[in-house]
Design a protein around this motif. Structure first.
Motif, PDB file in Angstrom:
ATOM      1  N   ALA A 156     -13.116  -9.697  19.636  1.00 49.70           N
ATOM      2  CA  ALA A 156     -12.463  -8.450  20.080  1.00 49.70           C
ATOM      3  C   ALA A 156     -11.564  -7.774  19.049  1.00 49.70           C
ATOM      4  N   TYR A 157     -10.518  -8.431  18.541  1.00 45.95           N
ATOM      5  CA  TYR A 157      -9.562  -7.777  17.654  1.00 45.95           C
ATOM      6  C   TYR A 157      -8.640  -8.822  17.060  1.00 45.95           C
ATOM      7  N   ASP A 158      -7.875  -8.436  16.053  1.00 44.42           N
ATOM      8  CA  ASP A 158      -6.770  -9.261  15.560  1.00 44.42           C
ATOM      9  C   ASP A 158      -5.731  -8.347  14.928  1.00 44.42           C
ATOM     10  N   THR A 159      -4.611  -8.922  14.500  1.00 44.02           N
ATOM     11  CA  THR A 159      -3.506  -8.091  14.011  1.00 44.02           C
ATOM     12  C   THR A 159      -3.880  -7.335  12.738  1.00 44.02           C
ATOM     13  N   TYR A 160      -4.720  -7.900  11.906  1.00 47.26           N
ATOM     14  CA  TYR A 160      -5.152  -7.224  10.685  1.00 47.26           C
ATOM     15  C   TYR A 160      -5.892  -5.938  11.039  1.00 47.26           C
ATOM     16  N   ALA A 161      -6.876  -6.028  11.926  1.00 50.56           N
ATOM     17  CA  ALA A 161      -7.684  -4.864  12.292  1.00 50.56           C
ATOM     18  C   ALA A 161      -6.849  -3.808  13.005  1.00 50.56           C
ATOM     19  N   LEU A 162      -5.968  -4.241  13.898  1.00 53.54           N
ATOM     20  CA  LEU A 162      -5.131  -3.287  14.621  1.00 53.54           C
ATOM     21  C   LEU A 162      -4.227  -2.515  13.677  1.00 53.54           C
ATOM     22  N   ALA A 163      -3.534  -3.264  12.807  1.00 52.06           N
ATOM     23  CA  ALA A 163      -2.580  -2.631  11.906  1.00 52.06           C
ATOM     24  C   ALA A 163      -3.271  -1.729  10.896  1.00 52.06           C
ATOM     25  N   LYS A 164      -4.386  -2.179  10.370  1.00 56.15           N
ATOM     26  CA  LYS A 164      -5.071  -1.383   9.358  1.00 56.15           C
ATOM     27  C   LYS A 164      -5.521  -0.046   9.933  1.00 56.15           C
ATOM     28  N   GLY A 165      -6.108  -0.066  11.116  1.00 59.13           N
ATOM     29  CA  GLY A 165      -6.606   1.172  11.700  1.00 59.13           C
ATOM     30  C   GLY A 165      -5.508   2.156  12.025  1.00 59.13           C
ATOM     31  N   LYS A 196       3.463  -3.757   8.288  1.00 63.43           N
ATOM     32  CA  LYS A 196       4.218  -3.472   7.063  1.00 63.43           C
ATOM     33  C   LYS A 196       3.284  -3.412   5.857  1.00 63.43           C
ATOM     34  N   ARG A 197       2.313  -4.316   5.814  1.00 58.35           N
ATOM     35  CA  ARG A 197       1.384  -4.357   4.692  1.00 58.35           C
ATOM     36  C   ARG A 197       0.593  -3.062   4.586  1.00 58.35           C
ATOM     37  N   PHE A 198       0.062  -2.595   5.731  1.00 58.99           N
ATOM     38  CA  PHE A 198      -0.802  -1.421   5.665  1.00 58.99           C
ATOM     39  C   PHE A 198      -0.023  -0.117   5.597  1.00 58.99           C
ATOM     40  N   VAL A 199       1.181  -0.095   6.136  1.00 58.65           N
ATOM     41  CA  VAL A 199       2.045   1.065   5.922  1.00 58.65           C
ATOM     42  C   VAL A 199       2.318   1.218   4.423  1.00 58.65           C
ATOM     43  N   ALA A 200       2.669   0.113   3.769  1.00 56.53           N
ATOM     44  CA  ALA A 200       2.947   0.152   2.331  1.00 56.53           C
ATOM     45  C   ALA A 200       1.703   0.514   1.529  1.00 56.53           C
ATOM     46  N   ALA A 201       0.568  -0.051   1.905  1.00 57.01           N
ATOM     47  CA  ALA A 201      -0.671   0.220   1.174  1.00 57.01           C
ATOM     48  C   ALA A 201      -1.061   1.693   1.243  1.00 57.01           C
TER      49      ALA A 201
END
Length: 412
Positions: A156-165, A196-201
């Motif tokens: 279904a999903y994980d924190t990486y996919a949610l945050a990145k999108g 935080k990772r994907f906001v920064a990226a």
């Protein structure tokens, strides 16, 4: 598979230890001829009374049962049985239930398990007892990272996919500064780190944050702290009833509508329905499923609606898909032996209304497309459950953490 153990142990319990001792070759043959106790048993473990009950709960039991019915209730000539239990969002309780299920109830696979703390606790029990774990309702990427198991599968999903999108889209739309309101347990910490990772990226920055307990009665003080920081985006790094409360209180305190945007990092269809589009309109979210994506999703969701009176959440649809794939793997393996089944789960493609072209990786992550969606305005909606519109499809290879970056010991 029933209570785990060798053929000789089961035979001894039936008073046939002498036969097993004299004819060990027959013991090996019997061990291979599972299901050993004449049934394949699936346990649905989730929140049936707390903050995640609406998005998981009884709906997941219904979804799992729908998957079983696709096989006419039988695999390999034996019936498929189901049990279910409320883990009450308690990792210790979740682990104890699964340990009892494995030892005393003959449960072969456990599905759903919202709450990342509970999911990670069950992962360890599954590893010890060789019980297949079909994690759907929880999001921590550690499950397929350093905590991965041959018997653990993440749907279904994980924190990486949610945050990145969601984070990437909002920063690209001008949301450069963020303040995160984070639920204080494993899920929230993991999603906060990935956000935080994907906001920064994407060129933004998270300038601060605050934490709250699961099932918080009031989030107004945290929202006012975020408002005072004058950030572009207030990140709601929680889920279920906590997210609904935050969105409602943001409207009550005049934060929305306003110059600041709310980013619901994990919000479900049921949450949008509970909020209403007057409050939720414009929210961006990332999801692995929406009932109105195509004819296949609409057909399955209509059947689910007929049983529950609601359209399915991403978790409900994911539980169906995970259980369906597990039963396909049992059939393909010709046994419910967990080692044979886990190999088939990785070898077989996932092809259903949830993931038409899904792939199960070595780390147990089921990779499939994700969807960036936006809550409609009241004027755009044509019915009670017509709540979201598609912004873009996020290909699975883009949505999920690269296999090499997860530190899963199963990955060579």
């Amino acid at each position: 598979m029933g209570v785990k153990g060798s053929w000789a142990v089961r035979a001894a319990a039936a008073g046939l230890a002498l036969v097993a001792a004299v004819l060990p070759g027959h013991a090996d043959a019997a061990e291979a001829a599972r299901p050993s106790d004449g049934v394949v048993r699936i346990g649905v473990l989730n929140d049936r009374s707390g903050v995640y009950a609406d998005i998981s709960g009884e709906g997941s039991v219904v979804a799992a049962r729908m998957a079983v019915e696709e096989f006419a209730g039988r695999v390999l000539g034996v019936p498929v049985d189901m049990v279910f239990e409320d883990h009450r969002n308690d990792p210790d309780r979740a682990a104890a239930v699964v340990r009892t299920w494995a030892a005393e109830r003959g449960v072969d696979a456990v599905a759903d398990i919202p709450n990342s703390g509970a999911m990670l606790a069950v992962q360890e029990v599954g590893r010890e007892t060789k019980t297949i774990v079909l994690a759907v309702g929880a999001a921590a990427t550690a499950f397929t990272g350093e905590k991965c198991s041959p018997y653990g599968f993440h749907w279904a999903y994980d924190t990486y996919a949610l945050a990145k999108g969601t984070a990437t889209a909002l920063v690209e739309d001008g949301g450069k500064t963020w303040y995160n309101i984070v639920v204080d347990y494993a899920f929230g910490h993991a999603l906060d780190a990935d956000t935080k990772r994907f906001v920064a990226a994407a060129g933004g920055i998270v300038v601060g944050g605050s934490h709250h307990p699961l099932g918080a009665p009031d989030l107004s003080s945290l929202l006012l702290q975020a408002q005072a920081r004058k950030v572009d985006v207030i990140g709601l790094v929680n889920a279920g009833a906590d997210t609904v409360l935050a969105v409602k209180q943001a409207a009550e305190f005049g934060i929305t509508p306003g110059p600041q945007k709310l980013a619901a990092m994990l919000i479900f269809l049921q949450n949008i329905h509970a909020l209403g589009l007057d409050a939720a309109q414009g929210l961006l979210l990332t999801t692995g499923f929406y009932w109105n994506l195509n004819e296949a999703t609409r057909e399955w969701s209509a059947r689910f609606y007929g049983r529950t009176g609601q359209m399915p959440s991403m978790i409900h649809a994911g539980v169906y898909s995970a259980v369906h794939h597990y039963l396909k793997a049992v059939e393909a393996a010709g046994t419910d032996d967990p080692d044979a089944v886990q190999a088939q789960m990785r070898a077989l493609p996932v092809a259903d209304m949830f993931a038409p072209k899904g792939v199960v990786r070595a780390d147990g992550r089921m990779v499939h497309d994700m969807y960036l969606m936006q809550a409609k305005t009241p004027a755009e909606s044509t019915g009670e459950w017509d709540l979201l519109k598609l912004v873009r499809v996020i290909p699975g290879a883009e949505a999920y953490r690269p296999l090499k970056d997860g530190n899963c010991p199963l990955v060579k």
